[in-house]
Scaffold this motif. Structure first.
Motif, PDB file in Angstrom:
ATOM      1  N   VAL A 183       7.586 -13.828 -21.320  1.00  0.00           N
ATOM      2  CA  VAL A 183       6.925 -13.393 -22.553  1.00  0.00           C
ATOM      3  C   VAL A 183       6.176 -14.560 -23.176  1.00  0.00           C
ATOM      4  CG1 VAL A 183       8.591 -11.582 -23.059  1.00  0.00           C
ATOM      5  CG2 VAL A 183       8.958 -13.857 -23.968  1.00  0.00           C
ATOM      6  N   PRO A 225       5.758 -16.687 -26.362  1.00  0.00           N
ATOM      7  CA  PRO A 225       6.586 -16.926 -27.542  1.00  0.00           C
ATOM      8  C   PRO A 225       5.803 -16.797 -28.845  1.00  0.00           C
ATOM      9  CG  PRO A 225       6.047 -18.995 -26.469  1.00  0.00           C
ATOM     10  CD  PRO A 225       5.524 -17.897 -25.590  1.00  0.00           C
ATOM     11  N   GLY A 230       4.863 -19.734 -22.469  1.00  0.00           N
ATOM     12  CA  GLY A 230       5.676 -18.722 -21.797  1.00  0.00           C
ATOM     13  C   GLY A 230       5.977 -19.097 -20.358  1.00  0.00           C
ATOM     14  N   GLU A 239       6.630 -12.053 -27.502  1.00  0.00           N
ATOM     15  CA  GLU A 239       8.068 -12.070 -27.754  1.00  0.00           C
ATOM     16  C   GLU A 239       8.369 -11.160 -28.946  1.00  0.00           C
ATOM     17  OE1 GLU A 239      11.140 -15.670 -27.679  1.00  0.00           O
ATOM     18  OE2 GLU A 239       9.663 -15.798 -29.281  1.00  0.00           O
ATOM     19  N   ALA A 278       8.318  -6.360 -24.355  1.00  0.00           N
ATOM     20  CA  ALA A 278       9.081  -7.542 -23.944  1.00  0.00           C
ATOM     21  C   ALA A 278      10.517  -7.134 -23.614  1.00  0.00           C
ATOM     22  CB  ALA A 278       9.065  -8.601 -25.036  1.00  0.00           C
ATOM     23  N   ARG A 329      13.975  -8.360 -21.631  1.00  0.00           N
ATOM     24  CA  ARG A 329      14.618  -9.545 -21.044  1.00  0.00           C
ATOM     25  C   ARG A 329      15.657  -9.153 -20.088  1.00  0.00           C
ATOM     26  NH1 ARG A 329      14.515 -14.814 -24.443  1.00  0.00           N
ATOM     27  NH2 ARG A 329      12.475 -14.549 -25.248  1.00  0.00           N
TER      28      ARG A 329
END
Length: 63
Positions: free
Chosen positions: A2, A4, A16, A56, A61, A63
């Motif tokens: 992502v 940031p 990123g 982000e 986004a 994770r």
């Protein structure tokens, strides 16, 4: 991977990438600038990553 919200200079692509691969964002930025001396499509790749990498905290986004 992502972009940031903090620590970005232009779009956060280098920050990123640095975060993703565990290296300094400044090192990635330096390598990108040095690579621009060589012929190629570095700027196009940066623009594509800018579009494809989610910010982000955005809904894209994951994770």
């Amino acid at each position: 991977m992502v972009r940031p919200a903090r620590g970005k200079v232009l779009a956060g692509v280098c920050a990123g990438l640095g975060r993703r691969f565990g290296v300094s964002a400044n090192l990635v930025r330096l390598l990108f600038v040095l690579s621009c001396v060589l012929p190629g499509t570095q700027v196009v790749a940066y623009l594509v990553l800018w579009v494809l990498m989610p910010k982000e905290g955005s809904a894209r986004a994951v994770r």
